[in-house]
Design an enzyme around this catalytic site. Sequence first.
Site, PDB file in Angstrom:
ATOM      1  N   GLY A  17     -21.589 -51.142 -25.021  1.00 11.17           N
ATOM      2  CA  GLY A  17     -20.431 -50.363 -24.588  1.00 11.17           C
ATOM      3  C   GLY A  17     -19.828 -50.938 -23.320  1.00 11.17           C
ATOM      4  O   GLY A  17     -20.197 -52.022 -22.853  1.00 11.17           O
ATOM      5  N   ILE A  52     -19.088 -43.974 -27.168  1.00 10.04           N
ATOM      6  CA  ILE A  52     -18.266 -42.753 -27.111  1.00 10.04           C
ATOM      7  C   ILE A  52     -16.793 -43.121 -27.037  1.00 10.04           C
ATOM      8  O   ILE A  52     -15.959 -42.569 -27.739  1.00 10.04           O
ATOM      9  CB  ILE A  52     -18.701 -41.876 -25.933  1.00 10.04           C
ATOM     10  CG1 ILE A  52     -20.082 -41.281 -26.221  1.00 10.04           C
ATOM     11  CG2 ILE A  52     -17.698 -40.757 -25.676  1.00 10.04           C
ATOM     12  CD1 ILE A  52     -20.622 -40.380 -25.149  1.00 10.04           C
ATOM     13  N   LYS A  85      -1.263 -48.582 -15.602  1.00 10.19           N
ATOM     14  CA  LYS A  85      -1.403 -47.239 -15.048  1.00 10.19           C
ATOM     15  C   LYS A  85      -1.098 -47.301 -13.552  1.00 10.19           C
ATOM     16  O   LYS A  85      -1.670 -48.106 -12.823  1.00 10.19           O
ATOM     17  CB  LYS A  85      -2.828 -46.719 -15.266  1.00 10.19           C
ATOM     18  CG  LYS A  85      -3.125 -45.385 -14.577  1.00 10.19           C
ATOM     19  CD  LYS A  85      -4.576 -44.969 -14.775  1.00 10.19           C
ATOM     20  CE  LYS A  85      -4.896 -43.705 -13.978  1.00 10.19           C
ATOM     21  NZ  LYS A  85      -6.301 -43.273 -14.148  1.00 10.19           N
ATOM     22  N   LEU A 347     -23.197 -43.536 -18.417  1.00  5.42           N
ATOM     23  CA  LEU A 347     -23.526 -42.170 -18.809  1.00  5.42           C
ATOM     24  C   LEU A 347     -25.008 -41.872 -18.683  1.00  5.42           C
ATOM     25  O   LEU A 347     -25.396 -40.706 -18.558  1.00  5.42           O
ATOM     26  CB  LEU A 347     -23.085 -41.916 -20.256  1.00  5.42           C
ATOM     27  CG  LEU A 347     -21.578 -42.011 -20.537  1.00  5.42           C
ATOM     28  CD1 LEU A 347     -21.313 -41.777 -22.023  1.00  5.42           C
ATOM     29  CD2 LEU A 347     -20.804 -41.016 -19.696  1.00  5.42           C
TER      30      LEU A 347
END
Length: 521
Positions: A17, A52, A85, A347
């Site tokens: 991930g 996720i 962003k 996480l």
Amino acid sequence: MKLGELRVEQVVIVGGGTAGWLTACTLAKNLVSTRPGAIRVCVIESPDIPTIGVGEGTWPTMRRTLENIGLDETEFIRECNATFKQGSQFIDWKQNADDAQPHTYYNLFSSIYNPADFNLAPYWVLGHAGRDVSYANAVSAQGVACDRGLAPKKITTRGYDAVQSYAYHLDAGKFAALLKRHAVDKLGVHFVPANVTQVNCDHDGFITDVDTEEQGKVSGQLFVDCTGFRSLLLGDTMRIPFNDVNDVLLTDTAMAAQIPYLSKDADIACVTKATAQAAGWIWDIGLQNRRGVGHVFSSAHISDDQAEQQLRAYCGDLSGELSVRKIKMRVGYREKFWHKNCVAIGLSAAFVEPLEASAIFLVEAAGNMLSDLFPRSRGAMAHTEKKFNKSFRFRWDKTIDFIKLHYYLSSRQEPFWRDNKQSETVPNSLLDKLDAWSRHPVSKYDFSDTNEPFPHESYQYILHGMGFEQSLQSSASTFAQVEQAKMSFANVAKATEHVCRDLPSHRSLIDKVCQYGFPKI
């Protein structure tokens, strides 16, 4: 050889991930070489466990991180469906949406003047910027640029350089795949596609190796736990407890969906939109070909069905076509992030809701600190462990304070929002700051720790965007540089005109990057 003299020769990262592969790239770039004593980096990633992949927002630090590991910005944007962003836009956080004039404000990445050098905030509070000028527009050109859908740079700007500071929105799955390819092909990371079946420790409790179903044993001297919420190493094996903070941050569930654009020329928002709801808020992130949306909410204040209905109502005409995924969030952090020869990143270490996109930033910070303080022997680990744990306990506590600030300042009256203002749900560290700031401007002296995740500017954008009351009239004489402040506000207005005249639209820049790329020199 004494155990304390055992050299660290291989780092084993369990889990891929974004957390696993970004950490691998950082360590490999700094530690892997052909010189004697170089460190080997190995990543074990299960072929069966999906990431996720919800968090799609980053901080401006990501630009330096990607540049440092040798990724080209054009390649990154093309491969990861990435967009720019420039901050976050908060909608209806102060008041309900059915009020006459919905309330909106920005937390931006660029201010014309560094408040550590000259803090314009007290002069804005005292009215020297004009009566109708928002705090964001008084100190930055970026809010107006975002209102007009403008990009933070031009196609002629070099990769990672900026006209206005920026981060990225990205497809988390594609980002992990790009990092994996870069780590293996360019940085010498060894990849083991396998499922870990057992973690083995010696009599002192240090991990020696892991058993895998497909590849047998994989040994190492330092192990990094990137196994997500499962926390296979630090949690399951090392038994380090998890501290819940659901008594402070009340949201514990998310509903996520993806919305395609109706046309390939659709505008792309250059901020993360966060729109308050009765029992939480909805994120809205624009990528190149779709928007990622999600409802973060408290299951104690609203049912799953009601939360999904609110998300579908937000999405409008396309709501009937959406596939909505439910994600339970365990909000909090481990009592320790490093124990013996095991470090948790991502996480597996901690999680707070995605309001300020702190997750990937804290992965970056952990990878950088591990690389900078990398222990070369078992005997050196205890000192590094202590420093690492102190640093990240501080960072997570400050992150929780900052996120709670958004809820605490709201004047919304639904039960969820009222509960967020109950003193028993608010950290004393935050209440103490707010008490001081009610009589004195936010100061650079409030942020003296180098590990502070949210800077001076961020607090000012939230406080003044939410209408936090400061009583500065009695101390107005302290702020004597009125003419300099007025000149500075005028310079911001001129810079805003210049930026809005010269910068392209966000969509047009993204299209040009995909077609031509940024100049490399």
